[in-house]
Design an enzyme around this catalytic site. Structure first.
Site, short mmCIF file in Angstrom:
data_model
loop_
_atom_site.label_atom_id
_atom_site.label_comp_id
_atom_site.label_asym_id
_atom_site.label_seq_id
_atom_site.Cartn_x
_atom_site.Cartn_y
_atom_site.Cartn_z
N CYS A 55 59.87 44.06 94.29
CA CYS A 55 59.81 44.17 95.75
C CYS A 55 60.99 44.89 96.23
CB CYS A 55 59.27 43.07 96.23
SG CYS A 55 57.64 42.46 95.93
N ASP A 82 51.23 23.93 73.47
CA ASP A 82 50.05 23.63 73.48
C ASP A 82 49.75 23.37 71.76
OD1 ASP A 82 47.38 22.90 73.95
OD2 ASP A 82 46.66 24.83 74.61
N ASP A 134 49.41 25.45 83.99
CA ASP A 134 49.65 26.66 83.13
C ASP A 134 48.64 27.77 83.15
OD1 ASP A 134 48.16 27.35 80.28
OD2 ASP A 134 48.14 25.26 80.83
N HIS A 167 56.85 40.42 89.70
CA HIS A 167 56.33 40.07 90.97
C HIS A 167 55.24 38.73 91.03
CE1 HIS A 167 55.00 39.95 95.05
NE2 HIS A 167 53.79 39.92 94.64
N CYS A 199 59.52 39.09 99.62
CA CYS A 199 59.55 38.67 98.20
C CYS A 199 61.08 39.23 97.75
CB CYS A 199 58.59 39.35 97.36
SG CYS A 199 58.73 39.01 95.49
N CYS A 225 61.89 39.43 94.63
CA CYS A 225 62.00 40.04 92.82
C CYS A 225 62.28 41.50 92.74
CB CYS A 225 60.65 39.70 92.66
SG CYS A 225 59.38 41.15 92.65
#
Lengths: 386, 386
Positions: free
Chosen positions: B326, B90, B283, B352, B321, B323
């Protein structure tokens, strides 16, 4: 559970191996501290990647939060925190006396108010043992009174009487667990086996800074009989040399075929001095707390990463180190993370520091194996700016 | 750099692919925010494990700390932060107007005092572009004025004139970089190539909540010509429906063969509504900030892990999930970590949540591919408690 592999030719340093239901621990070894069931900022995978073999957790903290019921339902502390290696749990004695409020010692236990919310609790040698059984720790510690420094001889003597009495009751409760769980007769003198595997119980040698009381403590604990012996009540503010003297005079009185554990120690130099005097295992918050404070351990000493001279330093903390911090990031970035208060910085330095400690212990073991412990100590401390 | 692969049968939703020097980005896509060069609490390896393809970093923050010289010496932002995938930066316009103190807009740029230490700086469209070249970001954003909500039409009109002038100057400086670096003539209209690879420049459509000004902005930006177009000045406090209306009326005016980027958005529902209206990339700090606040995203809505009902819940946040949070930890443990203020909790929920967002975008892309975006949206939001 402890096997003495070899003694150093020149010193009291020992090479050994502890065998637990969750794996083996080569000694001398160092346990990072996972106070409330988390080695601060790190995952178990990271801790393992650092070659850490065993953790310490605090029964006092875990008793208050999340409490026995939560950990019981989670299937024990190993499951709860997702760490499959060995865990040693401190009894909470030290925490009750240092953290809790309005602590009142009675013959049958200790009354205190939680440092979190002021609610009242009463720990007995039996209750804290039962809680450690719920945790399922591989090594449990007896409840003891950790006397402050300095303390008068007569106070320490009276305290020791209580600590010894508690140790006897702990051992008694430990053996009775066996009957409760209906374990085999052959395990009668070896303590309980839980769903987490066999648990062991260590006694704690107190006695303040008085050699006669330390001897009395050792004699009584050996008479009771434990799976290992810890030195408690040290590194509590006494001069460093006095601690070494207590360690030096106490360790030789302990059985050779049991683990010698120096609680709450320590610094790099304390570890060298204590290994030299026959200590096998250590625990301390030094590597993780320093990491969170921006201090990284290196072969030449501690490095404060916030220091302006690292602003443009594009080398890793330690070129030789294999940790993810040293493999992926330069000092300039770590400096920036700490300046900007980014949590990633705390993580990376904590990881580096426990890797540094694990590597140091590995090198110490190798040196003992090759009968060059004193040589290695001299070489290491010669480069290390304490 | 953008390839439109397919349009949804029923909506303006698009399937596309951006190609950068640091890898491809499938669109629609979501960028986690690494404000100061770190997606808070997470390592690049973890971000990658979440299937995140692209990050956003903030030029404003990085300019103030660590500054151009440090990142230049580190070989650019990718090297500095150890992230090898695409980065969008940005311009800092939004931060100057929202964070900095004593911000004074002048024709040639903006004067402001740092929110960190109050020291004075002056950003010009050229200087912030040059700084983004030092960063080596794959996609650079022009400097713009982000007008607050609500603002009067005549104020927004005057502001837009300035923003357009800055956009023109940015593009001019962008092309001149080419000559400076002596790149090949064939790249003349494609901007500079740095040691980090080719960089692209996106324009930002401002115009507040006024449809006529948004149209004016689009016309002018297209005339100048950019590699992609962002919608700025949205999600700044206006009613949600108004934002959707602006998006709906503005996106169709943008070229089909360029990326459509909705800055600073957003929530799960905002993403669905905006994808439906033709937005390609997003974003937002939502997944990471929520994670640090103890909020986990699930298929049924947001979950505050501190809630007492999770104290004894030994299931993972989301069984489906993949990840590390999890796969390794139960809600009871995460609840405990947050109650005990352990940093590991912030890490695990942040991981997560960005995994959840990346998976959502993947499912959105699959739905567009199969011409069932509306069906998927209805199904997802039907289960999701906003």
């Amino acid at each position: 559970m402890f096997k003495l592999i070899k003694k150093d030719r020149d010193t009291q340093a020992r090479l050994g191996k502890m065998t637990t239901s969750h794996g083996e621990v080569d000694t001398p070894n160092f346990m990072p501290v996972g106070t409330v069931g988390s080695v601060k900022t790190l995952t178990p995978d990271e801790i393992k990647s650092a070659d850490t073999q065993m953790l310490l957790a605090n029964a006092y903290h875990l008793f208050l939060r999340p409490g026995a019921e939560v950990i019981k339902q989670a299937g024990g502390l190993h499951n709860f925190m997702n760490w499959s290696g060995p865990i040693l749990t401190d009894s909470g004695g030290y925490q009750v006396f240092s953290l809790a409020q309005l602590c009142k010692i009675k013959d049958d236990g200790v009354e205190f108010k939680s440092h979190i919310d002021g609610s009242s609790f009463f720990f007995t040698p039996e209750s804290i043992l039962e809680f450690q059984q719920v945790l399922g720790s591989d090594i449990m510690m007896v409840l003891d009174e950790c006397v402050p420094y300095p303390s008068q001889h007569d106070y320490v003597k009276r305290s020791l009487k209580l600590t010894t009495d508690w140790a006897r009751r702990s051992r008694h409760r430990f053996l009775r667990c066996l009957e409760d769980t209906g374990s085999q007769q052959s395990d009668r003198n070896n303590g309980p086996i839980t769903t987490q595997g066999r648990q062991y119980l260590f006694g704690i040698v107190q006695g303040g800074m008085y050699f006669d009381l330390r001897k009395e403590a050792v004699d009584q604990l050996i008479e009771i009989g434990f799976d290992g012996y810890a030195l408690g009540g040290l590194s509590v503010g006494e001069p460093r040399e006095l601690m070494y003297d207590i360690v030096e005079s106490t360790i030789p009185m302990l059985p050779d075929n049991k683990t010698h554990y120096l609680m709450g120690v320590g610094t790099i130099i304390d570890i060298f001095e204590s290994v030299e005097r026959g200590v096998d295992i250590f625990d301390c918050v030094v590597p993780t707390r320093n990491g969170r404070n921006g201090v990284a351990f290196t072969a030449t000493g501690k490095m404060q990463i916030r220091n302006a001279r690292f602003k443009n330093d594009n080398t890793p903390i330690d070129r030789e180190c294999v940790c993810a911090c040293c493999k992926g990031y330069a000092r300039s970035y770590l400096h920036h993370l700490f300046k900007a208060n980014e949590i990633l910085g705390l993580r990376l330095l904590s990881l580096h520091n426990i890797t540094f400690y694990a590597k140091l212990m590995q090198n110490i073991r190798q040196a003992i194996k090759e009968d060059r412990f004193l040589e290695f100590k001299k070489e290491f401390l010669g480069n290390y700016n304490t």
